[in-house]
Design a protein around this motif. Structure first.
Motif, PDB file in Angstrom:
ATOM      1  N   PRO A   1       8.160   7.856   5.278  1.00 39.28           N
ATOM      2  CA  PRO A   1       9.033   6.727   5.625  1.00 39.28           C
ATOM      3  C   PRO A   1       8.621   5.440   4.896  1.00 39.28           C
ATOM      4  O   PRO A   1       9.493   4.686   4.428  1.00 39.28           O
ATOM      5  N   MET A   2       7.300   5.231   4.788  1.00 40.46           N
ATOM      6  CA  MET A   2       6.834   4.033   4.087  1.00 40.46           C
ATOM      7  C   MET A   2       7.312   4.042   2.644  1.00 40.46           C
ATOM      8  O   MET A   2       7.819   3.042   2.130  1.00 40.46           O
ATOM      9  N   MET A   3       7.160   5.190   1.978  1.00 42.70           N
ATOM     10  CA  MET A   3       7.503   5.305   0.565  1.00 42.70           C
ATOM     11  C   MET A   3       9.005   5.120   0.354  1.00 42.70           C
ATOM     12  O   MET A   3       9.427   4.417  -0.583  1.00 42.70           O
ATOM     13  N   ILE A   4       9.777   5.730   1.234  1.00 41.10           N
ATOM     14  CA  ILE A   4      11.232   5.608   1.089  1.00 41.10           C
ATOM     15  C   ILE A   4      11.663   4.161   1.310  1.00 41.10           C
ATOM     16  O   ILE A   4      12.455   3.592   0.553  1.00 41.10           O
ATOM     17  N   ALA A   5      11.095   3.567   2.365  1.00 44.59           N
ATOM     18  CA  ALA A   5      11.429   2.169   2.646  1.00 44.59           C
ATOM     19  C   ALA A   5      11.023   1.296   1.469  1.00 44.59           C
ATOM     20  O   ALA A   5      11.755   0.388   1.065  1.00 44.59           O
TER      21      ALA A   5
ATOM     22  N   TRP B   1       0.803  -1.226   0.000  1.00 39.64           N
ATOM     23  CA  TRP B   1       0.000   0.000   0.000  1.00 39.64           C
ATOM     24  C   TRP B   1       0.830   1.266   0.000  1.00 39.64           C
ATOM     25  O   TRP B   1       0.322   2.339  -0.291  1.00 39.64           O
ATOM     26  N   ALA B   2       2.085   1.125   0.357  1.00 38.68           N
ATOM     27  CA  ALA B   2       2.929   2.308   0.595  1.00 38.68           C
ATOM     28  C   ALA B   2       2.852   3.350  -0.522  1.00 38.68           C
ATOM     29  O   ALA B   2       2.554   4.518  -0.272  1.00 38.68           O
ATOM     30  N   PRO B   3       3.090   2.959  -1.778  1.00 39.37           N
ATOM     31  CA  PRO B   3       3.067   4.005  -2.817  1.00 39.37           C
ATOM     32  C   PRO B   3       1.698   4.650  -2.965  1.00 39.37           C
ATOM     33  O   PRO B   3       1.606   5.853  -3.250  1.00 39.37           O
ATOM     34  N   TRP B   4       0.639   3.871  -2.764  1.00 32.96           N
ATOM     35  CA  TRP B   4      -0.708   4.420  -2.930  1.00 32.96           C
ATOM     36  C   TRP B   4      -1.030   5.413  -1.814  1.00 32.96           C
ATOM     37  O   TRP B   4      -1.616   6.461  -2.084  1.00 32.96           O
TER      38      TRP B   4
ATOM     39  N   PHE C   1       1.129   7.083  -0.195  1.00 29.96           N
ATOM     40  CA  PHE C   1       1.971   8.258  -0.458  1.00 29.96           C
ATOM     41  C   PHE C   1       1.329   9.152  -1.518  1.00 29.96           C
ATOM     42  O   PHE C   1       1.198  10.371  -1.335  1.00 29.96           O
ATOM     43  N   ALA C   2       0.869   8.532  -2.604  1.00 32.83           N
ATOM     44  CA  ALA C   2       0.255   9.296  -3.693  1.00 32.83           C
ATOM     45  C   ALA C   2      -1.004  10.012  -3.196  1.00 32.83           C
ATOM     46  O   ALA C   2      -1.221  11.196  -3.497  1.00 32.83           O
ATOM     47  N   ALA C   3      -1.810   9.290  -2.420  1.00 33.46           N
ATOM     48  CA  ALA C   3      -3.022   9.904  -1.885  1.00 33.46           C
ATOM     49  C   ALA C   3      -2.681  11.092  -0.988  1.00 33.46           C
ATOM     50  O   ALA C   3      -3.328  12.149  -1.047  1.00 33.46           O
ATOM     51  N   GLY C   4      -1.635  10.906  -0.190  1.00 38.09           N
ATOM     52  CA  GLY C   4      -1.199  11.993   0.701  1.00 38.09           C
ATOM     53  C   GLY C   4      -0.799  13.228  -0.078  1.00 38.09           C
ATOM     54  O   GLY C   4      -1.152  14.354   0.279  1.00 38.09           O
TER      55      GLY C   4
END
Lengths: 614, 379
Positions: B131-135, B84-87, B89-92
């Protein structure tokens, strides 16, 4: 393939991560150590400094105003008191809609636009939780109406505050004085901590003279406040020491009688108890209500008082300086007796005028045809001028001055309220010092009949009369009878009984006083109208002081001169003759003859005072 | 962005058939630390809020929600989070743009997105999403990251930070930038490069000062440098806060006895400045205890990160833990006058829900990482 690489990566990356995590942990611990050292600095090294700051922050000292002492007359009649007055106040933070609240309040009590303007002005300078007055001096009825409607108005308060009140209004205003708001100048003179909670200060009279006693000592409470200054808790309280109650020597009823008698005229009455110098009456015409000044008099009213022809603000008893006229004669007669210039037997023939050798100026007697053969007694009873022209000429101004000075002429009596005028007792030295001119013989002559340079205040005249009644014993006129003290016996005004005038011959007193008695009881006495069969004997002397100089060949016709240029009427008296209890001086400006105008006023006061005496 | 990648498979690490420590996907040592910290928070809040029980109840409800969210997130296996991380992030990012476009103005800054039924700050989501996106991104590359990977990572950090700076919310953007940088550091970026970037940042600082900052932000920095210059204005907070801390001394004035806080001299005493209340009432020794609790939680977080079985979870757990630490340092630093006032709460102690929910969501991820075991595809 992919997963194999992944495993390899996992191990290597895991090791890399672990080493980084350890570095991070070390970094974290170092940072926490930095925070801890900051805490060591703040909480241990600077602890004392911050503790002081924190103490200063929270504890504030609030002053509590002492209650001002009462002022009473000698019989306990209240002359000045503190009345609770009701003030409508609003606490802004509890009001939702200020404009609406004020509009609705206006339907219940009278509030002028000015008051609303002032309210909004004050509102800006106060904290939102502090009450701001909207209307002062609410009537009982208004308070009741507000109380009934109170539930409709959150945030309004009816505050009771003590306000100085003078129930007798103008009766003794010149002695009692008044309080008013402390001004800039006074701020510099008072002890700011003692007046920290006080808004008013004595401005005049007793209120000013005994300000220290009346005011009392401020109290304090240490309170814990929050950042907005709101009091949260009282930590410590030092109650104020209320002001001392002051009893005056004045007799309010007697004062009322004197004022009543003065009514219609301008003038002053001062009555003293010769035994102790207590001032029984100190009345000056010109009425104004001291209550006007307490909360600040408006400009219009003040200007009216200031510019009024009657000069109501002027305390004639203390500040008015008048030629004593013929009331000086008993004193000059005494001087002649003591000096040896005359005896009680000495007599001269009064033709109605007197001249100095080598000068054709006629010094006239008030009685055109003269008094004929006149001795000391007759000169006092009928107030012969020529006798005193001659006596003064013989004695000379300086010997007259030296004899009259101990009576207190030309010098402040030292009464315990301020504002007293000096008066003038002329001498050659005085004239050279003040006027820079030599003394002329003619001036001696008119000084002999209390004219010319000689000026006295009604108070001085009353004091001199008291000394005369006392046969030379000193009198210190004063208004303070006693001041109650909170923790000791009341303070009484110290009485000085020393003798200030020692006559060589005690008989001289008798002769003079006997003559003054005959002013009232003699067939030709100038104040014989006072004789109406009182159980006590009065001794007095009339006086008529010239305001308007008339030329040699002119005649003074009362009807022809304007009211303000007419002669002043004077009268001095004491009674009872054998044991004097009251000495009085009356001056009626432009009143005309002392015997007809001033004497009855004195008579009314004496009668009332002694009528009540056993 | 979405290449075919293996997110792995994770299973429960809890022993089968028994209801023990891990049966609820809770990391009990971490949970213990969080509960103790929350309890300390409630105790000090009771004092700072003027013994207002209603305030305590509201905070309890928030804590309940936050712990509930943590519990729910802990149940999600890490590979779902990774997916879910990229999604997220994109939503954010979209929401941040939305805030700038239609966000309601609050306190002179656009931070809130009003969705009709509730308002929230998208920047809070970014605290987790970055952090999620970077990880997520770094996990698919080999570590230490290549130059290209670092550039992309820098972009992942810069875009949300830029948007949040624009709001403007200096504190949050700083925090997010820090969490991203921490992720990079943990990923093994070379020390030399870190030094170089720091120098570059220092060189750009004047530019930021003159062109990138609002007047009030500049004022904050100036006030930080000399609080006494404006004792009744901007410097007031810091002066009163230092008085509170300093007058606490070694042992403190005692619970409910802090005059600075009880008498309302200390502003924001239940929220950003609650640390000063704690310091005043419990003194230096109290602070040592409080810092020990924080250190315990952080150490546990790093331990979980070190124990994690793949790059994504390691980096995520590590950078979330370090973000928590940054929270702590920035808050204490500003309250004690070491850092400018940026308006960050004391984590899990300050009154208020937003940051608490975010933080507990992060701890939920940590617990998920700790309590799920990766099925090793290679055996």
């Amino acid at each position: 393939m992919y997963s194999r690489i992944a495993i390899k990566d996992q191990i290597r990356e895991g090791q890399l991560f672990s080493s980084r995590a350890i570095i991070a942990l070390i970094f974290i611990i170092l940072t926490l150590l930095a925070i801890i050292s900051r805490m060591v600095y703040l909480q241990i090294l600077s602890h004392e400094h911050y503790t002081t700051l924190s103490q200063n922050n929270r504890v504030s000292i609030q002053p509590i105003a002492p209650t001002r002492g009462l002022i009473l007359d000698r019989n306990g009649v209240v002359l000045a008191q503190n009345l609770p007055t009701y003030t409508l106040e609003i606490i802004a933070e509890r009001v939702n809609n200020m404009d609406q609240t004020i509009t609705e309040l206006r339907q219940i009590v009278d509030i002028s636009d000015d008051q609303i303007k002032r309210f909004h002005k004050q509102l800006k300078h106060k904290r939102r939780f502090q009450p701001v007055p909207l209307r002062v001096r609410l009537s009982e009825e208004e308070v009741a109406r507000l109380a009934v409607n109170r539930h409709r108005f959150p945030g309004i308060e009816i505050a009771a505050r003590l306000v100085r009140d003078y129930p007798q209004t103008s009766l003794a205003v010149h002695s009692v004085g008044y309080v008013s708001r402390i001004n800039e100048k006074e701020l510099g003179q008072i002890d700011p901590s003692n007046y920290a909670a006080t808004s008013h200060i004595g401005k005049l009279g007793i209120e000013k003279a005994y300000e220290q006693q009346l005011h009392g000592r401020v109290g304090f409470q240490k309170v814990e406040t929050n950042v907005l200054g709101r009091t949260l808790r009282v930590l410590e309280r030092t109650p104020p020491i209320p002001g001392q109650d002051i009893t005056l020597t004045l007799d309010a009823e007697l004062q009322r009688t004197a004022k009543q008698a003065l009514k219609g005229n301008t003038g002053a009455v001062v009555a003293i108890d010769p035994n102790n110098g207590e001032i029984l009456v100190m009345a000056s015409t010109g009425d104004y209500d001291p209550n006007l000044f307490v909360n600040g008099i408006d400009h219009q009213s003040y200007n009216k008082l200031r510019t009024s022809l009657a000069k109501p603000l002027f305390n004639r008893a203390l500040q008015g300086q008048y030629p004593p006229g013929s009331t000086i004669k008993p004193f000059i007669g005494l001087a002649g007796l003591e000096d040896g210039t005359i005896t009680t037997e000495t007599s001269l023939f009064c033709r109605g005028w007197h001249t100095i050798k080598g000068d054709d100026h006629k010094y006239r007697d008030w009685k055109k045809r003269g008094h004929g053969h006149t001795d000391l007694k007759k000169s006092i009873v009928e107030s012969c001028d020529v006798f005193y022209y001659d006596l003064a000429q013989t004695m000379g101004i300086d010997r007259i001055h030296d004899f009259l000075a101990p009576f207190g002429f030309g010098r402040k009596t030292g009464i315990d309220i301020s504002g007293e005028a000096n008066g003038i007792l002329p001498s050659t030295k005085w004239k050279r010092r003040v006027r820079g001119k030599p003394w002329y013989l003619g001036e001696t002559l008119i000084a002999g009949i209390g004219q010319g340079y000689t000026l006295t205040t009604p108070l001085q005249l009353a004091k001199a009369t008291a000394v005369l009644a006392n046969r030379g014993h000193s009198v210190q006129p004063h208004l303070l009878k006693r001041a109650t003290r909170p923790d000791s016996a009341p303070l009484e005004y110290p009485i000085d009984h020393s003798t200030i005038i020692n006559m060589i011959k005690e008989d001289n007193w008798d002769a003079t006083i006997k003559a003054m008695e005959d002013v009232i009881y003699g067939r030709h006495g100038t104040a014989r109208r006072l004789n109406h069969g009182q159980p006590y004997r009065i001794a007095g002397k009339t006086g008529t002081a010239q305001v308007f100089g008339i030329k040699q060949d002119e005649e003074y016709v009362e009807e022809d001169v304007g009211k303000h240029l007419r002669d002043h009427a004077l009268f001095i008296a004491f009674a009872p003759v054998d044991k004097p209890l009251i000495a009085i001086a009356v001056i009626v400006e432009n009143g005309g003859h002392g015997g007809s105008v001033a004497a009855p006023i004195a008579g009314a006061v004496i009668d009332q005072y002694l009528g009540g005496q056993p | 962005m979405n290449r075919n990648r293996d997110y792995g498979r994770w299973i429960d690490r809890r022993p089968t058939g028994s209801f023990t420590a891990r049966s609820l996907h809770m990391d009990w040592p971490l949970l213990l630390g969080l509960l103790v910290l929350s309890a300390v928070g409630l105790v000090i809040l009771y004092s700072s809020g003027g013994q207002d029980m209603a305030l305590i109840w509201r905070q309890c409800i928030r804590l309940g929600i936050a712990f509930g969210l943590m519990f729910l997130i802990a149940q999600i296996p890490p590979h779902h989070i990774e997916r879910w991380a990229p999604w997220i992030f994109a939503a954010g990012i979209l929401m941040l743009i939305g805030v700038l476009a239609i966000g309601t103005v609050g306190k002179g800054a656009q931070r809130w997105l009003d969705l009709g039924f509730f308002r929230f700050q998208p920047s809070e989501i970014m605290k987790l999403a970055v952090p999620m996106m970077i990880a997520w991104y770094l996990a698919e590359n080999t570590l230490p990251p290549s130059r290209r990977a670092m550039l992309i990572t820098a972009l992942i950090i810069a875009v949300p930070v830029g948007l949040i700076v624009k709001q403007p919310d200096l504190g949050t953007s700083l925090l997010i930038a820090m969490s991203g940088i921490f992720a990079l550091l943990l990923a093994g970026i070379s020390g030399r490069l870190v030094g170089g970037l720091s120098l570059l940042a220092a060189a750009f600082a004047p530019l930021v000062w003159f062109f990138g900052m609002h007047g009030y932000q500049r004022q904050r920095v100036l006030t930080f440098l000399n609080p006494e210059s404006d004792p009744l204005g901007a410097g007031y907070h810091i002066i009163q806060s230092k008085i509170a801390i300093g007058s606490g001394g070694l042992y403190g004035k005692g619970w409910l006895n802090g005059t600075q806080s009880q008498l309302e001299f200390l502003p924001e005493r239940s929220t950003d400045f609650i640390f000063a209340v704690f310091a005043e009432e419990f003194g230096f020794f109290g602070i040592l205890v409080l810092l020990a609790i924080y250190l315990y939680i952080i150490a546990r977080g790093l331990y979980i990160a070190a124990q994690a079985q793949d790059t994504f979870t390691r980096l995520l757990a590590g950078s979330l833990t370090l973000t928590f630490f940054v929270y702590l340092v920035v808050n204490i630093g500003m309250v004690s006058g070491m850092l400018p006032v940026v308006g960050l709460p004391l984590p899990l102690v300050s009154y208020g829900g937003t940051s608490m929910v975010t933080l507990m969501a992060a701890f939920g991820m940590l617990m998920s990482i700790q309590t799920h075991r990766k099925l090793n595809t290679s055996g």
